[in-house]
Scaffold this motif. Sequence first.
Motif, PDB file in Angstrom:
ATOM      1  N   ARG A  63       0.815  -1.217   0.000  1.00 41.30           N
ATOM      2  CA  ARG A  63       0.000   0.000   0.000  1.00 41.30           C
ATOM      3  C   ARG A  63       0.845   1.262   0.000  1.00 41.30           C
ATOM      4  O   ARG A  63       0.358   2.336  -0.334  1.00 41.30           O
ATOM      5  N   TYR A  64       2.076   1.168   0.415  1.00 36.94           N
ATOM      6  CA  TYR A  64       2.947   2.340   0.515  1.00 36.94           C
ATOM      7  C   TYR A  64       3.592   2.599  -0.842  1.00 36.94           C
ATOM      8  O   TYR A  64       4.617   2.048  -1.170  1.00 36.94           O
ATOM      9  N   ARG A  65       2.974   3.427  -1.671  1.00 37.69           N
ATOM     10  CA  ARG A  65       3.416   3.633  -3.048  1.00 37.69           C
ATOM     11  C   ARG A  65       4.099   4.989  -3.236  1.00 37.69           C
ATOM     12  O   ARG A  65       3.980   5.606  -4.279  1.00 37.69           O
ATOM     13  N   LYS A  66       4.814   5.445  -2.224  1.00 41.69           N
ATOM     14  CA  LYS A  66       5.486   6.734  -2.295  1.00 41.69           C
ATOM     15  C   LYS A  66       6.611   6.685  -3.331  1.00 41.69           C
ATOM     16  O   LYS A  66       7.396   5.748  -3.363  1.00 41.69           O
ATOM     17  N   PRO A  67       6.696   7.688  -4.186  1.00 43.37           N
ATOM     18  CA  PRO A  67       7.744   7.709  -5.215  1.00 43.37           C
ATOM     19  C   PRO A  67       9.097   8.134  -4.646  1.00 43.37           C
ATOM     20  O   PRO A  67       9.174   8.776  -3.603  1.00 43.37           O
ATOM     21  N   TRP A  68      10.129   7.779  -5.365  1.00 46.15           N
ATOM     22  CA  TRP A  68      11.468   8.230  -5.027  1.00 46.15           C
ATOM     23  C   TRP A  68      12.230   8.541  -6.296  1.00 46.15           C
ATOM     24  O   TRP A  68      11.896   8.071  -7.369  1.00 46.15           O
ATOM     25  N   MET A  69      13.258   9.359  -6.157  1.00 47.37           N
ATOM     26  CA  MET A  69      14.083   9.779  -7.280  1.00 47.37           C
ATOM     27  C   MET A  69      15.485   9.220  -7.087  1.00 47.37           C
ATOM     28  O   MET A  69      16.075   9.373  -6.013  1.00 47.37           O
ATOM     29  N   SER A  70      15.997   8.569  -8.119  1.00 48.13           N
ATOM     30  CA  SER A  70      17.350   8.020  -8.068  1.00 48.13           C
ATOM     31  C   SER A  70      18.082   8.454  -9.340  1.00 48.13           C
ATOM     32  O   SER A  70      17.991   9.604  -9.706  1.00 48.13           O
ATOM     33  N   GLY A  71      18.780   7.562  -9.991  1.00 48.26           N
ATOM     34  CA  GLY A  71      19.589   7.952 -11.143  1.00 48.26           C
ATOM     35  C   GLY A  71      20.835   8.665 -10.634  1.00 48.26           C
ATOM     36  O   GLY A  71      21.573   8.119  -9.825  1.00 48.26           O
ATOM     37  N   GLN A  72      21.032   9.891 -11.043  1.00 43.19           N
ATOM     38  CA  GLN A  72      22.205  10.656 -10.615  1.00 43.19           C
ATOM     39  C   GLN A  72      21.960  11.438  -9.320  1.00 43.19           C
ATOM     40  O   GLN A  72      22.715  12.349  -8.989  1.00 43.19           O
ATOM     41  N   TRP A  73      20.929  11.067  -8.572  1.00 42.84           N
ATOM     42  CA  TRP A  73      20.610  11.794  -7.352  1.00 42.84           C
ATOM     43  C   TRP A  73      21.789  11.856  -6.381  1.00 42.84           C
ATOM     44  O   TRP A  73      22.139  12.921  -5.885  1.00 42.84           O
ATOM     45  N   ARG A  74      22.396  10.724  -6.073  1.00 40.75           N
ATOM     46  CA  ARG A  74      23.486  10.696  -5.086  1.00 40.75           C
ATOM     47  C   ARG A  74      24.642  11.577  -5.530  1.00 40.75           C
ATOM     48  O   ARG A  74      25.213  12.314  -4.730  1.00 40.75           O
ATOM     49  N   ARG A  75      24.973  11.507  -6.793  1.00 44.54           N
ATOM     50  CA  ARG A  75      26.060  12.338  -7.324  1.00 44.54           C
ATOM     51  C   ARG A  75      25.696  13.827  -7.212  1.00 44.54           C
ATOM     52  O   ARG A  75      26.527  14.658  -6.845  1.00 44.54           O
ATOM     53  N   TYR A  76      24.451  14.146  -7.541  1.00 45.40           N
ATOM     54  CA  TYR A  76      23.980  15.526  -7.430  1.00 45.40           C
ATOM     55  C   TYR A  76      24.075  16.003  -5.973  1.00 45.40           C
ATOM     56  O   TYR A  76      24.623  17.069  -5.696  1.00 45.40           O
ATOM     57  N   ALA A  77      23.555  15.192  -5.039  1.00 45.24           N
ATOM     58  CA  ALA A  77      23.566  15.572  -3.623  1.00 45.24           C
ATOM     59  C   ALA A  77      24.988  15.759  -3.110  1.00 45.24           C
ATOM     60  O   ALA A  77      25.276  16.696  -2.370  1.00 45.24           O
ATOM     61  N   ARG A  78      25.892  14.883  -3.515  1.00 40.14           N
ATOM     62  CA  ARG A  78      27.287  14.966  -3.080  1.00 40.14           C
ATOM     63  C   ARG A  78      27.956  16.204  -3.674  1.00 40.14           C
ATOM     64  O   ARG A  78      28.640  16.949  -2.969  1.00 40.14           O
ATOM     65  N   GLU A  79      27.760  16.429  -4.974  1.00 36.59           N
ATOM     66  CA  GLU A  79      28.395  17.584  -5.626  1.00 36.59           C
ATOM     67  C   GLU A  79      27.896  18.912  -5.046  1.00 36.59           C
ATOM     68  O   GLU A  79      28.657  19.857  -4.913  1.00 36.59           O
ATOM     69  N   LYS A  80      26.624  18.961  -4.686  1.00 36.76           N
ATOM     70  CA  LYS A  80      26.051  20.200  -4.135  1.00 36.76           C
ATOM     71  C   LYS A  80      26.284  20.322  -2.630  1.00 36.76           C
ATOM     72  O   LYS A  80      25.988  21.357  -2.046  1.00 36.76           O
ATOM     73  N   GLY A  81      26.802  19.269  -2.000  1.00 33.05           N
ATOM     74  CA  GLY A  81      27.037  19.309  -0.552  1.00 33.05           C
ATOM     75  C   GLY A  81      25.751  19.355   0.250  1.00 33.05           C
ATOM     76  O   GLY A  81      25.685  20.002   1.295  1.00 33.05           O
ATOM     77  N   LEU A  82      24.716  18.667  -0.223  1.00 29.41           N
ATOM     78  CA  LEU A  82      23.416  18.730   0.427  1.00 29.41           C
ATOM     79  C   LEU A  82      23.433  18.054   1.792  1.00 29.41           C
ATOM     80  O   LEU A  82      24.155  17.095   2.015  1.00 29.41           O
ATOM     81  N   LYS A  83      22.621  18.604   2.683  1.00 27.19           N
ATOM     82  CA  LYS A  83      22.522  18.057   4.034  1.00 27.19           C
ATOM     83  C   LYS A  83      21.077  18.164   4.518  1.00 27.19           C
ATOM     84  O   LYS A  83      20.245  18.828   3.877  1.00 27.19           O
TER      85      LYS A  83
END
Length: 123
Positions: A63-83
């Motif tokens: 029942r838990y059909r929440k979407p998520w985003m992947s692909g280059q997400w981790r690289r994007y988060a790391r490059e932008k220094g997200l926290k």
Amino acid sequence: MEVVAMEKSLSKCDATYNRMEFPKKSLKNFPNIPAGQNYFNFVAVDTLGKRWGFKVSIRNVGRYRKPWMSGQWRRYAREKGLKKGDRVKLIMHVEGNAVRSYRIRAERNLTMGIWIPVEEFAQ
């Protein structure tokens, strides 16, 4: 026409894992998922003009059909220094012929609700 397709304040998991969960209501701003699949791919351009390839997936069991985003997400988060606490926005632009394009913007709360692009913190 431009609209905010998705906006999310990041959790610690979003900022450090290979994917970012986002609100199900945001799915209406993306193309329909092709029949027989539980994902679609799209490209978003950041504030510096760099193109990022992302994949939006939805669990196809339970029942838990929440979407998520992947692909280059981790690289994007790391490059932008997200926290944790940073905010990510996907802005959708719809052209006259219904072609959609996306921009991605990561922001940090400077103080008292003033958000600035994370790239300004790197300078």
